[in-house]
Design a protein around this motif. Structure first.
Motif, short mmCIF file in Angstrom:
data_model
loop_
_atom_site.label_atom_id
_atom_site.label_comp_id
_atom_site.label_asym_id
_atom_site.label_seq_id
_atom_site.Cartn_x
_atom_site.Cartn_y
_atom_site.Cartn_z
N ALA A 35 24.73 -34.38 -20.91
CA ALA A 35 25.86 -33.84 -20.14
C ALA A 35 26.59 -32.74 -20.92
N LEU A 36 26.39 -32.70 -22.24
CA LEU A 36 27.06 -31.70 -23.07
C LEU A 36 26.36 -30.34 -23.04
N VAL A 37 25.18 -30.28 -22.48
CA VAL A 37 24.40 -29.04 -22.48
C VAL A 37 25.17 -27.84 -21.92
N PRO A 38 25.86 -27.95 -20.77
CA PRO A 38 26.54 -26.77 -20.20
C PRO A 38 27.56 -26.12 -21.13
N PHE A 39 28.12 -26.90 -22.06
CA PHE A 39 29.13 -26.33 -22.95
C PHE A 39 28.55 -25.23 -23.84
#
Length: 214
Positions: free
Chosen positions: A167-171
């Motif tokens: 879920a942290l990928v978009p950051f």
């Protein structure tokens, strides 16, 4: 007869005088209304303090603002049935429409992602949660970089697993490069996501993969 001539001369003199346009303008009801009316936007910028503007913002359970700091808490611990209900759809829609309004008054952003054990959630549910995070980060990405003083992300889960950490990928697509991230597993102290570390390498690689290798 002389009185009649006097009346005519008086009228001619009155009509020959130049019109006082300034007094006419101020005495006109239409001009007065136009002069005194102020648009809501001007009223806000002129009379409302930042705290007053903040108080007028619509509320959302995931958003909390103090001064110029906006805290966003995405709690993904509710039971799986919640994500199939109209309540979740309303929550998500409201979040994505309210978040941009708060960003206009913020210079610092704290984002907390809270997960239950990865074993308790299906893959489809995790994908839904990732989409929520991706949509929120997409909005944050439009935030003017020059107005940002800091972005801090905290990922919390009883047991850290790649299926949730993704879920942290978009950051990694944020224009503001100074964002920091910490991962907290269970009751352990939060660990900073270090550039070149295990999680950072996997997340960065996944981001490039999703962006087509760019």
């Amino acid at each position: 007869m002389s009185s009649s001539k006097f009346d005519m001369i008086a009228k001619d003199d009155e009509s020959s005088e130049p019109a006082d346009t300034a007094s006419l303008a101020t005495s006109s009801p239409k001009c007065t209304a136009a002069t005194l009316s102020v648009s809501p936007e001007v009223q806000k910028s002129t009379y409302q303090t930042p705290d007053e503007r903040l108080a007028a913002m619509p509320s959302h359970p995931a958003l909390s603002a103090t001064g110029t700091t906006l805290s966003t808490t995405l709690d993904f611990t509710p039971p799986s049935s919640y994500y199939l209900s109209p309540a979740f759809a309303d929550w998500r829609t409201s979040l994505l429409t309210t978040l941009p309004q708060y960003l206009t008054l913020s210079s610092k952003l704290h984002i907390t992602l809270i997960y239950p054990s990865y074993r308790t959630q299906s893959l489809s549910l995790k994908l839904t949660q990732r989409e929520v995070v991706k949509s929120a980060v997409g909005i944050i990405r439009q935030w003017p970089v020059k107005g940002i003083k800091g972005i801090e992300v905290v990922f919390m889960s009883p047991v850290t697993d790649w299926s949730q950490v993704q879920a942290l990928v978009p950051f990694y697509g944020l224009k503001f490069r100074g964002w920091v991230c910490r991962i907290r597993e269970g009751e352990k102290a939060a660990r900073r996501l270090v550039s070149g570390g295990e999680w950072d390498t996997k997340l960065r690689g996944q981001y490039r993969k999703e962006m087509g290798g760019s």
